[in-house]
Design a protein around this motif. Structure first.
Motif, PDB file in Angstrom:
ATOM      1  N   THR A 160       0.839  -1.194   0.000  1.00 55.40           N
ATOM      2  CA  THR A 160       0.000   0.000   0.000  1.00 55.40           C
ATOM      3  C   THR A 160       0.877   1.249   0.000  1.00 55.40           C
ATOM      4  OG1 THR A 160      -1.747  -1.150   1.182  1.00 55.40           O
ATOM      5  CG2 THR A 160      -1.729   1.244   1.361  1.00 55.40           C
ATOM      6  N   LEU A 161       0.467   2.255  -0.767  1.00 58.58           N
ATOM      7  CA  LEU A 161       1.189   3.529  -0.793  1.00 58.58           C
ATOM      8  C   LEU A 161       0.612   4.441   0.291  1.00 58.58           C
ATOM      9  CD1 LEU A 161       1.377   3.905  -4.649  1.00 58.58           C
ATOM     10  CD2 LEU A 161       3.367   3.852  -3.137  1.00 58.58           C
ATOM     11  N   ARG A 200     -10.262   5.191  -9.600  1.00 54.38           N
ATOM     12  CA  ARG A 200      -8.830   4.889  -9.635  1.00 54.38           C
ATOM     13  C   ARG A 200      -8.425   4.256  -8.329  1.00 54.38           C
ATOM     14  NH1 ARG A 200      -4.308   8.535 -12.365  1.00 54.38           N
ATOM     15  NH2 ARG A 200      -5.004   8.011 -14.435  1.00 54.38           N
ATOM     16  N   VAL A 201      -7.601   3.228  -8.395  1.00 50.18           N
ATOM     17  CA  VAL A 201      -7.056   2.629  -7.182  1.00 50.18           C
ATOM     18  C   VAL A 201      -5.559   2.429  -7.372  1.00 50.18           C
ATOM     19  CG1 VAL A 201      -9.207   1.538  -6.500  1.00 50.18           C
ATOM     20  CG2 VAL A 201      -7.640   0.309  -7.985  1.00 50.18           C
ATOM     21  N   TYR A 202      -4.881   2.162  -6.256  1.00 54.16           N
ATOM     22  CA  TYR A 202      -3.413   2.217  -6.255  1.00 54.16           C
ATOM     23  C   TYR A 202      -2.828   1.041  -5.487  1.00 54.16           C
ATOM     24  CZ  TYR A 202      -4.856   6.978  -7.255  1.00 54.16           C
ATOM     25  OH  TYR A 202      -5.473   8.081  -7.805  1.00 54.16           O
ATOM     26  N   THR A 212       0.487  -2.082 -12.742  1.00 58.48           N
ATOM     27  CA  THR A 212       0.869  -0.673 -12.736  1.00 58.48           C
ATOM     28  C   THR A 212       0.459  -0.154 -11.363  1.00 58.48           C
ATOM     29  OG1 THR A 212      -1.253  -0.248 -13.796  1.00 58.48           O
ATOM     30  CG2 THR A 212       0.678  -0.131 -15.206  1.00 58.48           C
ATOM     31  N   PRO A 213       1.161   0.853 -10.849  1.00 53.83           N
ATOM     32  CA  PRO A 213       0.805   1.331  -9.510  1.00 53.83           C
ATOM     33  C   PRO A 213      -0.567   2.009  -9.484  1.00 53.83           C
ATOM     34  CG  PRO A 213       2.550   2.682 -10.464  1.00 53.83           C
ATOM     35  CD  PRO A 213       2.371   1.511 -11.374  1.00 53.83           C
ATOM     36  N   VAL A 214      -1.058   2.397 -10.642  1.00 53.02           N
ATOM     37  CA  VAL A 214      -2.380   3.007 -10.752  1.00 53.02           C
ATOM     38  C   VAL A 214      -3.214   2.128 -11.674  1.00 53.02           C
ATOM     39  CG1 VAL A 214      -3.652   5.024 -11.562  1.00 53.02           C
ATOM     40  CG2 VAL A 214      -1.397   5.324 -10.522  1.00 53.02           C
TER      41      VAL A 214
ATOM     42  N   SER B 508      -2.665   9.219 -16.910  1.00 52.86           N
ATOM     43  CA  SER B 508      -1.290   9.139 -16.431  1.00 52.86           C
ATOM     44  C   SER B 508      -1.308   8.882 -14.935  1.00 52.86           C
ATOM     45  CB  SER B 508      -0.501  10.396 -16.788  1.00 52.86           C
ATOM     46  OG  SER B 508      -1.204  11.544 -16.405  1.00 52.86           O
ATOM     47  N   PHE B 509      -0.145   8.495 -14.415  1.00 55.00           N
ATOM     48  CA  PHE B 509      -0.056   8.198 -12.990  1.00 55.00           C
ATOM     49  C   PHE B 509      -0.279   9.475 -12.185  1.00 55.00           C
ATOM     50  CE2 PHE B 509       3.012   4.487 -13.988  1.00 55.00           C
ATOM     51  CZ  PHE B 509       1.940   3.726 -14.397  1.00 55.00           C
ATOM     52  N   ASP B 510      -0.703   9.308 -10.957  1.00 49.27           N
ATOM     53  CA  ASP B 510      -0.953  10.458 -10.090  1.00 49.27           C
ATOM     54  C   ASP B 510       0.318  10.923  -9.391  1.00 49.27           C
ATOM     55  OD1 ASP B 510      -3.154   8.642 -10.419  1.00 49.27           O
ATOM     56  OD2 ASP B 510      -4.323   9.965  -9.153  1.00 49.27           O
ATOM     57  N   PHE B 511       1.450  10.353  -9.777  1.00 45.24           N
ATOM     58  CA  PHE B 511       2.696  10.660  -9.082  1.00 45.24           C
ATOM     59  C   PHE B 511       3.565  11.553  -9.963  1.00 45.24           C
ATOM     60  CE2 PHE B 511       1.664   6.047  -8.671  1.00 45.24           C
ATOM     61  CZ  PHE B 511       0.968   6.147  -7.482  1.00 45.24           C
TER      62      PHE B 511
END
Ligand code: ZN
Lengths: 347, 789
Positions: A160-161, A200-202, A212-214, B508-511
């Motif tokens: 988890t981030l 969106r989930v992470y 993918t992290p997202v 795109s990524f949120d980072f």
């Protein structure tokens, strides 16, 4: 007084030239010459005013006769020439219609968002409300409210981030599922509940073919009196048929998730081979698609519902995964690459 | 977990040998089969043979000649191994035998002596890794001449299973047999444990932590001879993915695989005073575990200790000091029960995920230790010799309390939507090992091997599993009405408007990296310059949460340009994360776009500032709002080509060309237009009012003004509009030019005006005063002059 013979001679000369006229403009000039202000016929008509009754009778008849003859001839010739000219003009305007057309250039919605919209439309069509919640979420809503034990591995820093916000180092995080929205919704709404939660989930995953992290997830929740596993089966069958645009079959296999009991994993017959086996389904004929189940009584009680009276079902599915399966896309990373060569394929 | 079908069938007489069918049943029961591996002897033509005599080779002293009885005439075979003598039973590959890898055995001379075939080692038959010579079989293994492959536990199918965390009982061969027995309604046998006891053990057990170690059994086996396990056991372990070590250790692993109960064997001679203490570790206490790692323990770790030193991490891994070795003769078999969560946490703390941990963390059957101990003792005597010592120690400070659940018969129908009679429900539960009494509610006693079942809902799942998930009805019930909320609806319309304007949506990524924000050249006091950090980012590129969507879009432009796609128009809708007052950050949803290169389509030309404003206007119009473009210096944007976007006097974002320095940070050479808006801050527009179209013709005329360069077009339109009076119908700029005859720093802007009265045709006489009013207002307010007027 103009002799009648002159009038006739004038008329027949003009008639001849009308017959030979090649353009509408020429006909117009002849009209002026034949019947205009300075033509002999107009002069003869004008002279009638001072003529005797006998003269009027004799000359008047002739004036009328040649006027009518000329006017008819002019009109007829004009009409023929006008038609000819119209044909020639349109022929000259010919355009090669097979050239690329002028068109307003459209862009495209992202495929994952197209699938997102489709799912939303399928479920709003059967009376569901679309719920949403924050992506940066508290650990309480992401885990505790959903019957996730304090020792559950999903809570680990490796999975988890966590977000550096506030005092509790494990208090704020990037949600790992859209389920916290369900918990929030149930807190503020009484049954019956019929919601879907796309979002969106992470996860703390490095990018590879399937991670993918997202990513994007859609969960559905129905709670009320007389809501059962049979409704879950029926709703998913409808969803699958709508989504794949054809009749599909489903298999439900027992599984385990903290927020449902009984829990199941749903497999769907492969939309490409219809079960006979192909590359898309890894020759299995079935595709393992989503997790689902009857809402665990602990989750209902945590929301303040009476688990002895109301019941419900829930399922969760990866939106990216649905897109990958339906369009045979091998790797998740294509969705986050902004590559026009990919974006243009899904208009 | 790997499970052998043959092993399962030792406990239940399945009606099928077809592994695919069994896999299907397991899947239907909720035990996921990820794969099936077929196992067969990968050789042929090898027979069991007895060594009748051994004589030296006449020409070589590294090899010998063995005379074999392979069921026919005695045969002389040359052999280079020395680990056997006369009378040994061996595996003999006859001439014509085929060994793994397709090697065909022939008749060939070895240093001048013909050798028809060969005596095989384990490695040559792919049965193990033993390098100490040929495979020596036990005496009386099989009659000489017996096909050796036929004596092996093959063919077999090995299931690769994924067991869900709630099912400790399925983590064993016997547990799988129990599930299959329940499905097929077949009896399931218990593993045999036959032995006699002699004497009394001196071993003692002291449990200091009864909450974490609810049971600890110990049994002594004396006189064992440590050596390799028999072939069948080694093959079983190997097929289960466990490396064979020695007969004593192999027995503990074998029983763990078979029953799901982790066990440990101590060398009893290395335990001081033959006393075991189950206690918490002292902080910093050292222990070298069996994997050779020297560990420093935490006060949270539970240890199995001798009177002073720890001997092992409870439920996780033993220690090297008390390890069974070749010299061991007295073994203490530990079979204990530990509290699951603490085992999981200790295992995590030490980075150890052993077979024992994966079982204890799920919760092992608390009533299993005596049976597992007996099974292990019986097997140990069988494969390692010796005898069981009397005085079985069963320290049991917290006896297991059976869980009883009252299940109303109606629950199944209420939750599953199918009518299943009470008797049928009771039948399903009994097949799964539950004791059931009563009519309604059913009084159900949960077997000790199912710690996951504590509530009626858990029983409902058991009933559903045996009923078959696919045998329930299917029903579609609609919701109560609903749909998209106003914001969701607006975001969708906004996305469609952008698509219509020729833009491609990206995700795109949120980072973002700190570097990306620096590249945007924002003002230091801009909230976007203070991003929120992740505590455990994946890498430096993804260290912060995005405060603007622009970096993702500019990355997208760059990637496409680098791919030789210089004409790109992208947009994204997503959250940005800003510091706020609440528990959670502010997370407004933004829409942003970025484009560079040529516009798509025949209109031609390159994207430039005008596109940014135009796109913003189209977008806002689609949302039912009117955008006002306010020329301004916007940090990060081109100083002369930037504007704020206002709606109803409120700023909702900015548009323009990015500063060439920002473009350079993204390696973009052409002009780049961007815009970013906080759409969520828009109010829903009021329903548009109807205006009756006039039935009378309009009067149209043009005016051109000589203006200073700095006068904004929007200002001219506003001024003209304000002066034009109530009958102005439309007003638009149609020409702008600079140069002769205008002076330097001047421009001519021409507008076309249309007037129309609702109730009459306007006459020329009315227009003169309007024209003069406009002219003087432009002169007064903007310092302009009506040209040709
Ligand atoms: Zn297929």
């Amino acid at each position: 007084m103009i002799p009648r013979e002159d009038l006739r001679a004038h008329a027949s000369a003009i008639l001849y030239r009308i017959g030979a006229a090649a353009t509408v403009a020429e006909v117009d000039r002849l009209q002026d010459e034949a019947l205009g202000e300075s033509s002999p016929i107009t002069a003869a008509r004008r002279s009638l005013r001072e003529a005797t009754p006998d003269q009027k009778r004799a000359l008047g008849a002739i004036v009328n006769e040649v006027t009518t003859t000329l006017a008819d001839a002019l009109a007829a010739r004009r009409s023929v020439l006008a038609e000819e000219e119209r044909i020639v003009r349109l022929a000259a305007e010919r355009v090669d219609m097979t050239l690329p057309g002028y068109r307003p250039e459209r862009g495209a919605a992202h495929l994952v968002m197209q699938v997102w919209d489709e799912i939303v439309d399928i479920f709003t069509g059967i009376g569901y409300t679309v719920a949403a919640g924050p992506e940066v979420e508290t650990a309480y809503y992401n885990f505790d409210a959903l019957n996730t034990p304090a020792t559950h591995p999903a809570r680990l820093e490796s999975d988890t981030l966590y977000v550096d916000y506030g005092d509790d180092p494990e208090g704020v995080l990037l949600r790992t599922q859209t389920s916290p929205v369900q918990a929030r919704w149930m807190e503020s709404h009484q049954p019956p509940v019929h919601i879907i939660v796309p979002g969106r989930v992470y996860r703390r995953d490095a990018v590879d073919a399937t991670h993918t992290p997202v990513f994007h997830q859609m969960e559905a929740l129905a709670v009320g009196e007389d809501i059962t596993f049979a409704d879950l089966r029926g709703t998913l069958a409808y969803f699958m048929d709508q989504f794949f645009g054809k009749h599909t079959r489903q298999r439900f296999l027992p599984n385990f998730f903290p927020f449902t009991e009984p829990s199941a994993e749903m497999h769907v017959s492969c939309h490409r081979c219809d079960g006979s086996g192909c590359r898309t389904c890894g020759n299995r004929g079935w595709i393992e698609l989503l997790g689902c189940g009857v809402v665990d009584p602990n989750v209902l009680e945590a929301a303040g519902y009476d688990a002895g009276r109301v019941s419900g079902w829930a399922f969760g599915v990866g939106i990216d995964r649905l897109a990958m399966i339906r369009h045979d896309i091998p790797e998740l990373r294509f969705f986050f690459d902004a590559d026009l060569r990919v974006l243009e394929q899904f208009r | 977990m790997k499970a052998s079908l043959r092993w399962i069938k030792e406990f239940v007489d399945l009606p099928t040998n077809d592994a695919e069918v069994v896999a299907g049943v397991l899947s239907d029961l909720g035990i996921e089969v990820e794969g099936i591996e077929r196992r067969e002897a990968s050789f042929s033509g090898v027979v069991v043979a007895r060594v009748l005599a051994i004589k030296p080779h006449p020409a070589a002293d590294k090899v010998r000649i063995a005379t074999l009885d392979d069921g026919g005439e005695p045969i002389d075979v040359v052999c280079g191994a020395w680990n056997f003598g006369e009378g040994a039973t061996v595996a003999y590959a006859r001439v014509g035998a085929v060994l793994p890898g397709g090697i065909t055995i022939g008749k060939k001379p070895v240093r001048g002596v013909m050798s028809p075939g060969m005596i095989c080692s384990e490695i040559e038959m792919d049965l193990g890794e033993e390098k100490g010579g040929i495979l020596v079989l036990p005496d009386g293994y099989a009659a000489p001449g017996t096909d050796f492959a036929g004596t092996l536990p093959y063919p077999d199918a090995i299931f690769d299973l994924s067991i869900t965390p709630n099912r400790p009982d399925a983590m064993s061969i016997h547990g799988l047999a129990r599930e299959l027995g329940a499905f097929y309604e077949l009896p399931v046998r218990i593993p045999t444990a036959v032995f006699s006891e002699e004497g009394a053990t001196a071993a003692r057990v002291i449990i200091e932590e009864p909450e974490r170690c609810t049971r600890f059994t110990a049994r002594e086996v004396r006189g064992v001879q440590v050596g390799p396990s028999p072939l069948w056991m080694r093959l079983r372990l190997r097929d289960a993915g466990v490396r064979p070590i020695s007969n004593v250790v192999d027995v503990t692993n074998y029983v763990m695989l078979e029953l799901g109960q982790p066990l440990h064997a101590f060398d009893l001679d290395r335990i001081t005073d033959e006393t075991i203490v189950v206690r918490l570790a002292r902080a910093g206490e050292p222990l070298t575990t069996l994997d050779g790692v020297a560990r420093s323990l935490s006060a949270e770790d539970l240890v199995i200790a001798g009177v002073d030193e720890p001997l092992g991490l409870a439920g996780i891994m033993g220690g090297g000091d008390s390890e069974v070795s070749a010299a061991t003769t007295r073994v203490l078999i530990e079979v204990a029960h530990f509290e699951p969560t603490r085992v999981l946490l200790s295992g995590k703390r030490h980075g150890l995920r052993t077979e024992a941990v994966s079982r204890f963390e799920r919760g092992v059957d608390p009533e299993l230790p005596p049976a597992a101990s007996a099974r292990a003792a019986s097997l140990m005597v069988e494969v390692a010799g010796g005898g069981v010592v009397g005085g079985f120690v069963d320290a049991h400070p917290r006896p297991h309390q059976s869980v009883e659940i009252a299940l109303p018969v109606s629950e199944a129908g209420r939750l599953l939507g199918a009518d299943i009679a009470g008797a049928e429900q009771a039948g399903y539960l009994r097949r799964l090992g539950f004791a059931v009494e009563g009519g309604n509610p059913l009084q159900v006693v949960v077997p000790s091997f199912r710690p996951d079942v504590t509530r009626p809902a858990d029983l409902i799942e058991e009933i559903a599993r045996l009923h078959g998930y696919d045998n329930f009805p299917s029903r579609l019930v609609s919701g109560q009405g609903g749909g998209l909320g106003p914001l969701q609806n607006m975001l969708r319309m906004a996305r469609m408007a952008m698509v219509g304007a020729g833009f491609f949506e990206i995700l795109s990524f949120d980072f973002i990296a700190a570097r990306s924000l620096e590249g945007l050249r924002l003002a230091p006091d801009d909230p976007r310059s203070r991003p929120i950090r992740l505590r455990n980012p994946l890498n430096e590129e993804q260290e912060f949460l995005r405060t603007t969507l622009l970096p993702g879009l500019l990355d997208g432009l760059r990637r496409n340009v680098q791919r030789n796609r210089p004409d790109v128009a992208l947009f994204e809708v997503g959250s940005v994360f800003l510091r706020g007052e609440g528990v959670l950050p502010e997370q407004p949803r933004h829409l942003a776009f970025a484009a560079t290169g040529a516009r798509r389509g025949r209109s031609g030309g390159d994207y430039e500032a005008g596109d940014a404003a135009g796109v913003a206007e189209v977008l806002l119009t689609a949302l039912g709002h009117q955008a006002t473009i306010v020329q301004a210096a916007v940090p990060g944007l081109h100083p002369g080509r930037a504007a704020f976007l206002e709606v109803d006097g409120r700023r909702i974002g900015s548009v323009g060309e990015i500063d060439p320095l920002v473009a350079a940070a993204w390696d973009l050479e052409n002009r780049v237009v961007v815009g970013e808006f906080d759409l969520a801050s828009l109010e829903a527009p009021a329903p548009a009012p109807f205006i009756m179209p006039s039935a009378y013709p309009p009067v149209v005329f043009d005016l051109a003004f000589d203006l200073a360069e700095e006068v904004a077009a929007a200002a001219l339109l506003a001024t003209v509009g304000a002066a034009a009076g109530p009958f102005l119908e439309s007003l638009a700029i149609f020409d702008v030019f600079r140069g002769e005859p205008l002076g330097p720093g001047r421009k001519s802007v021409a507008v076309r005006l249309a007037f129309r009265a609702p109730d009459r045709t306007m006459v020329d006489g009315e227009l003169g005063p309007i024209r003069r009013a406009i002219s003087s207002r432009v002169t007064d307010d903007l310092g302009g002059r009506l040209r040709g007027g």
